[in-house]
Design a protein around this motif. Structure first.
Motif, PDB file in Angstrom:
ATOM      1  N   GLU A 110      -0.685   0.028  10.500  1.00 54.09           N
ATOM      2  CA  GLU A 110      -0.648   1.339  11.142  1.00 54.09           C
ATOM      3  C   GLU A 110      -2.043   1.939  11.131  1.00 54.09           C
ATOM      4  O   GLU A 110      -2.760   1.895  10.144  1.00 54.09           O
ATOM      5  N   GLU A 142      -8.291  12.962   9.356  1.00 54.68           N
ATOM      6  CA  GLU A 142      -7.877  14.149  10.088  1.00 54.68           C
ATOM      7  C   GLU A 142      -9.080  15.008  10.454  1.00 54.68           C
ATOM      8  O   GLU A 142     -10.078  15.059   9.741  1.00 54.68           O
ATOM      9  N   TYR A 199      -1.605  12.811  24.339  1.00 56.23           N
ATOM     10  CA  TYR A 199      -2.193  12.106  23.214  1.00 56.23           C
ATOM     11  C   TYR A 199      -1.507  10.756  22.994  1.00 56.23           C
ATOM     12  O   TYR A 199      -0.282  10.682  22.885  1.00 56.23           O
ATOM     13  N   GLU A 250      -0.610   8.601  20.608  1.00 62.77           N
ATOM     14  CA  GLU A 250      -0.474   8.608  19.155  1.00 62.77           C
ATOM     15  C   GLU A 250      -0.520   7.208  18.551  1.00 62.77           C
ATOM     16  O   GLU A 250      -1.047   7.000  17.459  1.00 62.77           O
ATOM     17  N   LYS A 251       0.024   6.215  19.280  1.00 64.10           N
ATOM     18  CA  LYS A 251       0.057   4.854  18.753  1.00 64.10           C
ATOM     19  C   LYS A 251      -1.210   4.066  19.057  1.00 64.10           C
ATOM     20  O   LYS A 251      -1.377   2.947  18.568  1.00 64.10           O
ATOM     21  N   HIS A 282      -4.800   5.649  19.410  1.00 64.40           N
ATOM     22  CA  HIS A 282      -5.675   6.813  19.486  1.00 64.40           C
ATOM     23  C   HIS A 282      -6.879   6.578  20.392  1.00 64.40           C
ATOM     24  O   HIS A 282      -7.289   7.476  21.140  1.00 64.40           O
ATOM     25  N   THR A 340      -6.804   7.538  24.155  1.00 62.70           N
ATOM     26  CA  THR A 340      -6.613   8.929  24.581  1.00 62.70           C
ATOM     27  C   THR A 340      -7.809   9.401  25.401  1.00 62.70           C
ATOM     28  O   THR A 340      -8.960   9.168  25.044  1.00 62.70           O
ATOM     29  N   THR A 379       2.600  20.984  24.472  1.00 61.58           N
ATOM     30  CA  THR A 379       1.850  20.718  23.245  1.00 61.58           C
ATOM     31  C   THR A 379       0.432  20.276  23.584  1.00 61.58           C
ATOM     32  O   THR A 379       0.237  19.333  24.354  1.00 61.58           O
ATOM     33  N   TYR A 438      -3.271  18.952  21.948  1.00 63.00           N
ATOM     34  CA  TYR A 438      -3.845  18.260  20.785  1.00 63.00           C
ATOM     35  C   TYR A 438      -5.335  18.564  20.768  1.00 63.00           C
ATOM     36  O   TYR A 438      -6.036  18.323  21.761  1.00 63.00           O
ATOM     37  N   THR A 469      -9.171  18.592  18.618  1.00 62.28           N
ATOM     38  CA  THR A 469     -10.007  18.021  17.558  1.00 62.28           C
ATOM     39  C   THR A 469     -11.461  18.377  17.835  1.00 62.28           C
ATOM     40  O   THR A 469     -11.835  18.681  18.979  1.00 62.28           O
ATOM     41  N   LYS A 508      -7.982  12.361  13.834  1.00 60.22           N
ATOM     42  CA  LYS A 508      -6.641  12.774  14.219  1.00 60.22           C
ATOM     43  C   LYS A 508      -6.619  14.266  14.564  1.00 60.22           C
ATOM     44  O   LYS A 508      -7.091  15.101  13.799  1.00 60.22           O
ATOM     45  N   GLU A 539      -1.916  19.848  16.328  1.00 56.50           N
ATOM     46  CA  GLU A 539      -1.041  20.198  17.445  1.00 56.50           C
ATOM     47  C   GLU A 539      -0.971  21.713  17.602  1.00 56.50           C
ATOM     48  O   GLU A 539      -0.855  22.440  16.622  1.00 56.50           O
TER      49      GLU A 539
END
Length: 369
Positions: free
Chosen positions: A39, A44, A77, A79-80, A82, A85, A112, A114, A116, A122, A125
């Motif tokens: 994973e 963050e 985003y 998510e799986k 990154h 994106t 939503t 995202y 950064t 990461k 939200e």
């Protein structure tokens, strides 16, 4: 020397080996290897929710940041994965801030974002709440229910219909209450049940404008007297606000609600009134209401309106009625005196839940022959 005792010769062995190899290759082509992917572990972003404010009035996400930072955002985003994106860069509004406009996003569903300050890290939200879409607004001639949603309004709705801008806004004379109708507003709760807006909600959040190009104003500024003669197309909405939703409230706050178009109908013409000179018989109809007045100190003082349907019926028909049969506001017989100048009777078509009262017909009785 050839083996003739049933064994496998060299030639046959090579053929079998070739077949086995071919079979193995086929199996390899159609089998999917199992690979364990770790994973993706991302550090963050140092951007915090405390750095972010959603402003529903300007329809912007405002981000405070260090001057050296850029702010990146997306609504899609990966998510799986990154790294795939695609990021946009926020518009910088000051040395220590940035703004992201969300006015062009769908208002009827949650969005939503995202965010950064480093696209290798990461994101956090930020949710944009959906608008209120169940608002119903209409005008009723009587303060009992809204015409469309059929919900009962709270007991102090007579206070709402003065709309805090002054009792005379909907009631030009104290003896003639609510000539121009009651404004009714409701929404649906989580169970899809119609719920009337409270007095506080109406005064704080309900807005109106005249026509599609009009400017939005607080409903406390609404004065429908100016529209009574010809009617008007009015629009209503729940105003955009950054207020927190009250505990237990079904009303969605945040983005401006879906607009509601309402036709404020013009007042109907005044009904005719005939009084026979010899008998003083009055031509009343079931839908009428009347009030009587007497000149006092140079001004005519009127009592409250009396509904014909409540006091002058014989079954489903209006009784034969004379001036002496008319009532005062207290329910006592009117002390009509032919010799007394300045006595007046007014009639109009009574209000219903679908229409305000009609215009008024005024008859001066000393002019009746």
């Amino acid at each position: 020397m050839a083996n003739t005792q049933g064994g496998i010769g060299m030639k046959q062995f090579k053929q079998l080996a070739a077949l086995f190899l071919a079979f193995a290759l086929v199996i390899g082509l159609f089998s999917v290897p199992t690979v364990a992917y770790a994973e993706e572990k991302l550090e963050e972003t140092t951007l915090s929710e405390s750095n972010v404010t959603v402003d529903y009035v300007t329809e912007e996400i405002v981000v405070t940041k260090d001057a050296k930072d850029s702010i990146y955002y997306t609504t899609k985003y990966a998510e799986k994965n990154h790294a795939k994106t695609e990021w946009d860069t926020a518009y910088v509004v000051a040395a220590t801030g940035a703004a992201i406009d969300f006015s062009n996003t769908a208002a009827n569903k949650k969005i939503t974002y995202y965010l950064t300050n480093d696209i290798t890290k990461k994101p956090i939200e930020v949710n944009i709440n959906p608008q209120e879409t169940t608002l119903v607004v209409d005008f009723s001639g009587v303060a009992k229910t809204t015409v469309k949603s059929k919900v009962k309004v709270e007991a102090d709705w007579t206070g709402i219909n003065a709309l805090t801008a002054g009792y005379t806004k909907f009631n030009p004379t104290n003896s003639n209450p609510w000539t121009y109708g009651f404004l009714c507003a409701s929404i649906k709760d989580a169970d899809k049940k119609a719920v009337a807006l409270t007095k506080d909600q109406v005064q704080k959040y309900l807005q109106f404008k005249k026509g599609s190009a009009g400017a939005w104003k607080s409903v406390t500024e609404l004065d429908v007297r100016k529209y009574a003669a010809n009617g008007a197309q009015l629009y209503f909405r729940i105003a955009p606000t950054n207020d927190e939703v009250a505990s237990g409230s079904a009303l969605r706050l945040g983005r401006a609600s879906k607009e509601v178009k309402v036709t404020y109908k013009k007042q109907a013409k005044a009904p005719k009134l005939t009084i026979k000179g010899d008998t003083k018989q009055v031509s009343l109809t079931k839908t009428m209401e009347y009030r009587v007045g007497t000149a006092t100190g140079g001004a005519t003082v009127f009592g409250s309106w009396i509904k014909v349907a409540d006091h002058h019926m014989n079954g489903t028909k209006v009784k034969t009625t004379y001036l002496k049969d008319l009532l005062t506001a207290s329910g006592a017989p009117w002390n009509y005196d032919e010799s007394e100048a300045g006595q007046v009777i007014q009639v109009r078509t009574a209000a219903t839940d679908k229409a305000v009262a009609s215009k008024i017909n005024t008859v001066k009785l000393n002019a009746v022959e």
